[in-house]
Design a protein around this motif. Structure first.
Motif, PDB file in Angstrom:
ATOM      1  N   HIS A 130       0.840  -1.196   0.000  1.00  0.00           N
ATOM      2  CA  HIS A 130       0.000   0.000   0.000  1.00  0.00           C
ATOM      3  C   HIS A 130       0.877   1.249   0.000  1.00  0.00           C
ATOM      4  O   HIS A 130       1.999   1.237   0.510  1.00  0.00           O
ATOM      5  CB  HIS A 130      -0.902   0.048   1.240  1.00  0.00           C
ATOM      6  CG  HIS A 130      -1.951  -1.019   1.294  1.00  0.00           C
ATOM      7  ND1 HIS A 130      -1.646  -2.347   1.564  1.00  0.00           N
ATOM      8  CD2 HIS A 130      -3.294  -0.963   1.120  1.00  0.00           C
ATOM      9  CE1 HIS A 130      -2.778  -3.041   1.559  1.00  0.00           C
ATOM     10  NE2 HIS A 130      -3.786  -2.231   1.295  1.00  0.00           N
ATOM     11  N   GLY A 131       0.336   2.335  -0.556  1.00  0.00           N
ATOM     12  CA  GLY A 131       1.045   3.604  -0.509  1.00  0.00           C
ATOM     13  C   GLY A 131       2.438   3.495  -1.074  1.00  0.00           C
ATOM     14  O   GLY A 131       2.653   2.991  -2.175  1.00  0.00           O
ATOM     15  N   GLN A 132       3.417   3.934  -0.302  1.00  0.00           N
ATOM     16  CA  GLN A 132       4.804   3.935  -0.746  1.00  0.00           C
ATOM     17  C   GLN A 132       5.608   2.744  -0.222  1.00  0.00           C
ATOM     18  O   GLN A 132       6.816   2.698  -0.394  1.00  0.00           O
ATOM     19  CB  GLN A 132       5.469   5.253  -0.329  1.00  0.00           C
ATOM     20  CG  GLN A 132       4.889   6.470  -1.050  1.00  0.00           C
ATOM     21  CD  GLN A 132       5.459   7.771  -0.531  1.00  0.00           C
ATOM     22  OE1 GLN A 132       5.194   8.197   0.588  1.00  0.00           O
ATOM     23  NE2 GLN A 132       6.269   8.417  -1.358  1.00  0.00           N
ATOM     24  N   SER A 133       4.929   1.798   0.413  1.00  0.00           N
ATOM     25  CA  SER A 133       5.600   0.589   0.879  1.00  0.00           C
ATOM     26  C   SER A 133       5.599  -0.480  -0.213  1.00  0.00           C
ATOM     27  O   SER A 133       4.661  -0.577  -1.004  1.00  0.00           O
ATOM     28  CB  SER A 133       4.910   0.032   2.131  1.00  0.00           C
ATOM     29  OG  SER A 133       5.152   0.865   3.249  1.00  0.00           O
ATOM     30  N   GLN A 134       6.652  -1.279  -0.237  1.00  0.00           N
ATOM     31  CA  GLN A 134       6.747  -2.356  -1.211  1.00  0.00           C
ATOM     32  C   GLN A 134       5.846  -3.526  -0.826  1.00  0.00           C
ATOM     33  O   GLN A 134       5.440  -3.667   0.322  1.00  0.00           O
ATOM     34  CB  GLN A 134       8.197  -2.839  -1.316  1.00  0.00           C
ATOM     35  CG  GLN A 134       9.165  -1.815  -1.864  1.00  0.00           C
ATOM     36  CD  GLN A 134      10.600  -2.320  -1.898  1.00  0.00           C
ATOM     37  OE1 GLN A 134      10.962  -3.247  -1.184  1.00  0.00           O
ATOM     38  NE2 GLN A 134      11.425  -1.694  -2.743  1.00  0.00           N
ATOM     39  N   GLY A 135       5.547  -4.367  -1.808  1.00  0.00           N
ATOM     40  CA  GLY A 135       4.747  -5.567  -1.552  1.00  0.00           C
ATOM     41  C   GLY A 135       3.767  -5.832  -2.664  1.00  0.00           C
ATOM     42  O   GLY A 135       3.246  -4.884  -3.267  1.00  0.00           O
ATOM     43  N   ASP A 136       3.518  -7.106  -2.944  1.00  0.00           N
ATOM     44  CA  ASP A 136       2.627  -7.462  -4.054  1.00  0.00           C
ATOM     45  C   ASP A 136       1.414  -8.264  -3.602  1.00  0.00           C
ATOM     46  O   ASP A 136       0.755  -8.902  -4.398  1.00  0.00           O
ATOM     47  CB  ASP A 136       3.401  -8.221  -5.140  1.00  0.00           C
ATOM     48  CG  ASP A 136       4.081  -9.480  -4.604  1.00  0.00           C
ATOM     49  OD1 ASP A 136       3.889  -9.823  -3.410  1.00  0.00           O
ATOM     50  OD2 ASP A 136       4.810 -10.131  -5.379  1.00  0.00           O
ATOM     51  N   TYR A 137       1.136  -8.257  -2.297  1.00  0.00           N
ATOM     52  CA  TYR A 137      -0.105  -8.889  -1.827  1.00  0.00           C
ATOM     53  C   TYR A 137      -0.572  -8.203  -0.556  1.00  0.00           C
ATOM     54  O   TYR A 137       0.197  -7.526   0.136  1.00  0.00           O
ATOM     55  CB  TYR A 137       0.077 -10.394  -1.592  1.00  0.00           C
ATOM     56  CG  TYR A 137       0.966 -10.757  -0.409  1.00  0.00           C
ATOM     57  CD1 TYR A 137       0.446 -10.896   0.872  1.00  0.00           C
ATOM     58  CD2 TYR A 137       2.327 -10.971  -0.587  1.00  0.00           C
ATOM     59  CE1 TYR A 137       1.246 -11.234   1.950  1.00  0.00           C
ATOM     60  CE2 TYR A 137       3.145 -11.314   0.473  1.00  0.00           C
ATOM     61  CZ  TYR A 137       2.595 -11.437   1.742  1.00  0.00           C
ATOM     62  OH  TYR A 137       3.405 -11.765   2.814  1.00  0.00           O
ATOM     63  N   ILE A 138      -1.867  -8.367  -0.268  1.00  0.00           N
ATOM     64  CA  ILE A 138      -2.495  -7.815   0.933  1.00  0.00           C
ATOM     65  C   ILE A 138      -2.609  -8.934   1.957  1.00  0.00           C
ATOM     66  O   ILE A 138      -3.123 -10.014   1.650  1.00  0.00           O
ATOM     67  CB  ILE A 138      -3.887  -7.246   0.597  1.00  0.00           C
ATOM     68  CG1 ILE A 138      -3.748  -6.104  -0.426  1.00  0.00           C
ATOM     69  CG2 ILE A 138      -4.601  -6.754   1.856  1.00  0.00           C
ATOM     70  CD1 ILE A 138      -5.062  -5.712  -1.082  1.00  0.00           C
ATOM     71  N   GLY A 139      -2.150  -8.685   3.171  1.00  0.00           N
ATOM     72  CA  GLY A 139      -2.133  -9.733   4.192  1.00  0.00           C
ATOM     73  C   GLY A 139      -3.303  -9.707   5.150  1.00  0.00           C
ATOM     74  O   GLY A 139      -3.372 -10.524   6.063  1.00  0.00           O
ATOM     75  N   PHE A 140      -4.236  -8.776   4.975  1.00  0.00           N
ATOM     76  CA  PHE A 140      -5.412  -8.659   5.851  1.00  0.00           C
ATOM     77  C   PHE A 140      -5.040  -8.575   7.328  1.00  0.00           C
ATOM     78  O   PHE A 140      -5.813  -8.950   8.202  1.00  0.00           O
ATOM     79  CB  PHE A 140      -6.405  -9.801   5.597  1.00  0.00           C
ATOM     80  CG  PHE A 140      -7.115  -9.664   4.276  1.00  0.00           C
ATOM     81  CD1 PHE A 140      -8.253  -8.903   4.160  1.00  0.00           C
ATOM     82  CD2 PHE A 140      -6.590 -10.256   3.126  1.00  0.00           C
ATOM     83  CE1 PHE A 140      -8.888  -8.740   2.930  1.00  0.00           C
ATOM     84  CE2 PHE A 140      -7.217 -10.112   1.892  1.00  0.00           C
ATOM     85  CZ  PHE A 140      -8.366  -9.350   1.798  1.00  0.00           C
ATOM     86  N   GLY A 141      -3.817  -8.084   7.594  1.00  0.00           N
ATOM     87  CA  GLY A 141      -3.394  -7.854   8.967  1.00  0.00           C
ATOM     88  C   GLY A 141      -2.476  -8.913   9.530  1.00  0.00           C
ATOM     89  O   GLY A 141      -1.786  -8.659  10.518  1.00  0.00           O
TER      90      GLY A 141
END
Length: 314
Positions: A130-141
């Motif tokens: 999200h935003g300016q952070s890296q990552g290619d999946y959402i972890g739902f917390g």
């Protein structure tokens, strides 16, 4: 014999077609739910005009001096980004603000403004993907909870061992907050939690959305998407349980939910509230839709949050 073989072949072919169809549907909904990208089912942000009640907070956030903080995610070594806003007067009180699904740190300006006015340093991270952070999946917390533990430790390292820390989150950020609360190794400096409209588990939330948006039963589709997520991203939807985590929490927690929440249904807050083992308070904001409790009644929201925190953060 030939007839029996033919029937078996047809049956196997039919099963293969069904399996392929289910996998295809699973991949489609994996992209809808788990891959960070614009979502058609989320409402678009409206411009904030000078006559908007949100304008003072938005203007303050645009103008206030913000420091850049960085962290490395747990597990994947992703670069995570955050804004840090020191309090107007030097203090050891800091709040971490966790945003929701496909939101970002800059959209949390109203909450940053509220906590700043309550005398807190404010740290606003972008969750992975999200935003300016890296990552290619959402972890739902679930994986994010470990990232927030690292942010908490950074606050202690930078602001001192006498830090008093509050973890606050809205929607997915609320679920993240609850998932943090039950984790082993949570620093003693974390004094309390405030969660707003978080869900019980990622499985429950995605199953609810499958039914409400697509009229689809949770089985087998949600289970298939969960298996795909496990294979690709290392966690599954039932594992991502705020309910199990909050049951291990003994620190104070405030729960907030809108009475007209149709995205994370209001009924989800009650088992969460009853599960926690520490001091607790529940605020149901009458007439508020999802993640709209503050906007619906900012005076009540601020007064209740302030009164709760003042019991445990000195």
């Amino acid at each position: 014999m030939k007839k029996k073989t033919k029937v078996i072949t047809i049956g196997a072919s039919a099963l293969a077609v069904v399996a392929a169809g289910l996998f295809g549907a699973g991949m489609y909904f994996y992209n809808v739910a788990v891959v960070p990208a614009p979502k058609t089912f989320l409402s678009k942000d409206k411009p904030i005009r000078k006559n908007s009640p949100a304008y003072p907070a938005h203007k303050w956030y645009q103008d206030v001096e913000k420091d850049k903080w960085y962290e490395t995610s747990a597990g994947q070594n992703l670069k995570l980004d955050a804004n840090y806003i020191p309090a107007a007067k030097k203090t050891n009180k800091t709040v971490l603000v966790a945003h929701g699904f496909m939101s970002n740190k800059n959209k949390m300006f109203s909450y940053a403004y509220m906590f700043h006015n309550l005398g807190y340093n404010v740290l606003l991270p972008d969750a992975r993907g999200h935003g300016q952070s890296q990552g290619d999946y959402i972890g739902f917390g679930w994986p994010e909870r470990l990232d927030y533990l690292k942010w908490i430790k950074q606050v202690v390292n930078k602001n001192g061992e006498d830090s008093q820390i509050v973890v606050f989150g809205v929607s997915m950020g609320g679920a993240t907050t609850m998932m943090v609360s039950g984790d082993e190794g949570l620093p003693k400096q974390v004094k309390t939690f405030v969660e707003d409209c978080g869900y019980t588990t990622a499985y429950d939330e995605i199953a609810y959305q499958a039914k409400s948006m697509y009229s689809l039963p949770k089985f087998p589709l949600v289970d298939i998407v969960s298996l795909i997520t496990q294979a690709k991203d290392g966690y599954n939807f039932k594992q991502a349980s705020a309910l199990k985590q909050v049951a291990k929490n003994h620190r104070p927690m405030m729960f907030i939910h809108g009475s007209r929440d149709k995205f994370v249904p209001t009924k989800m807050v009650y088992p969460l509230y009853h599960a926690t083992k520490g001091p607790k308070e529940l605020l149901i904001v009458k007439g508020a839709a999802h993640a709209q409790s503050y906007d619906k009644n900012p005076k009540l929201y601020t007064e209740k949050v302030s009164a709760f925190l003042n019991k445990y953060v000195k």
